[in-house]
Design a protein around this motif. Structure first.
Motif, short mmCIF file in Angstrom:
data_model
loop_
_atom_site.label_atom_id
_atom_site.label_comp_id
_atom_site.label_asym_id
_atom_site.label_seq_id
_atom_site.Cartn_x
_atom_site.Cartn_y
_atom_site.Cartn_z
N GLN A 131 1.08 4.48 -2.61
CA GLN A 131 0.92 5.84 -2.11
C GLN A 131 2.15 6.69 -2.42
O GLN A 131 2.03 7.89 -2.72
N PHE A 186 -3.09 -1.22 -4.21
CA PHE A 186 -4.15 -1.38 -3.21
C PHE A 186 -4.94 -2.66 -3.45
O PHE A 186 -5.31 -3.36 -2.49
N ALA A 214 -7.66 4.38 -0.45
CA ALA A 214 -7.01 3.12 -0.07
C ALA A 214 -7.95 2.23 0.73
O ALA A 214 -7.99 1.01 0.53
N VAL A 229 0.84 -1.21 0.00
CA VAL A 229 0.00 0.00 0.00
C VAL A 229 0.87 1.25 0.00
O VAL A 229 0.60 2.22 -0.72
#
Length: 340
Positions: A78, A241, A91, A74
């Motif tokens: 990001q 994600f 997310a 994740v």
């Protein structure tokens, strides 16, 4: 006359040399821009060994690593968005929806491979929507991705009826598998991080990607297709994600609307602690992944010490502030020495 002047120059230069050498010898060597996160991780493990030895046993580490790997995936997505001066707040919805879609399509297609492909494609479409809203329609990333996140959460609730969905056994087997003594989730995270690092650091596409993040206008003048790279960052983020959501659902054994709740703020914190600035351009997915491991171990340490949820959030906030301070400390010291 020339001989006298040259002798005087030699006399002046001789005592100056030891002084220059001496001044150079006391100069502190500068650390790499993202290397300090490794130092912080080692210090955290040392503190854990003293304050909560139970968190440093083989069993505790193996229990922590799968979640650290998911958080690293994740955080990788990001990081790519933040390098483009953006922020992906979807997310939570994307991680939750990916787990549910993979579970439902896995039973529907009777093939986990088709389910994974379908889920990744769905994530790519969500990324295109996020990227188009931010880049094409100039909507603030925070507003656009929060709106998309609300739609995703609504979709999860419609699909599940607020009841957790069981995950196909093959996906559970994959998520719980181990290879060379490491959980499969860690190996998947390693693959994502290395791929993102190689593309952004070792290819022409990556160099243009960084250029767009540093200065979009200059990159556009240079002939770079800025819109494609900015939308591409959100697509890559959504794919990360989606992968994290599928691995999390497989590891837990079920998927629900709350699955992604713990993977928004910790991921952003990992990016900040890893040293990627919100001004865009430079950044390191490897540093973000290491920071994700830092955050996972920090959470385990706080839990072992008996702290409640409020204290955990406070510790995370302090870690972010400390990381930001330490990151800018070498530059501040160099500036101070230069002025003095």
């Amino acid at each position: 006359m020339r001989k006298v002047v040259s002798n005087q120059a030699d006399v002046v230069s001789e005592p100056a040399r030891p002084f220059v050498a001496k001044s150079r010898s006391v100069r502190v060597p500068a650390f790499g821009e993202f290397w300090w996160i490794w130092v912080g991780l080692v210090l955290l493990f040392c503190v854990s060994l003293v304050a909560a030895p139970g968190t440093m046993t083989r069993g505790s580490i193996l229990a922590m690593l799968p979640f650290a790997g998911i958080l690293a995936i994740v955080a990788t997505g990001q990081t790519l968005v933040i390098q483009q001066r953006g922020l992906d707040m979807s997310a939570i919805g994307m991680v939750s929806l990916a787990g549910v879609v993979m579970a439902r399509s896995g039973f529907g297609f009777d093939s986990i491979i088709l389910a994974v492909i379908f889920t990744v494609c769905m994530g790519g479409l969500v990324g295109i929507v996020n990227g188009a809203l931010v880049s094409k329609f100039a909507i603030t990333p925070l507003v656009a991705t929060l709106a998309v996140n609300a739609l995703l959460i609504g979709g999860v609730r419609s699909l599940t009826g607020n009841v957790p969905v069981n995950v196909p056994t093959p996906m559970q087997t994959i998520s719980h598998a181990q290879f060379i003594g490491l959980p499969a989730n860690v190996l998947f995270a390693f693959a994502f991080v290395v791929t993102a690092w190689f593309i952004t650091r070792k290819t022409a596409i990556g160099r243009r990607f960084v250029a767009v993040g540093v200065n979009p206008r200059a990159a556009e003048v240079a002939g770079v297709r800025v819109l494609q790279y900015r939308i591409g960052a959100y697509v890559a983020s959504a794919v990360c994600f989606s992968a994290a959501g599928m691995l999390l659902a497989g590891f837990i054994g079920s998927a629900s609307q709350t699955s992604g709740n713990d993977y928004l703020l910790p991921a952003i914190a990992a990016v900040v602690i890893g040293g990627t600035p919100f001004t865009g351009g430079k950044g390191s997915v490897i540093a973000s992944a290491v920071a994700a491991l830092f955050m996972a171990q920090l959470g385990q340490l706080v839990l072992a010490l008996g702290a409640g949820p409020a204290v955990q959030l406070l510790v995370q906030a302090c870690a972010i502030l400390l990381a930001t301070t330490v990151r800018h400390l070498p530059a501040a010291i160099r500036a101070f020495r230069k002025n003095v």
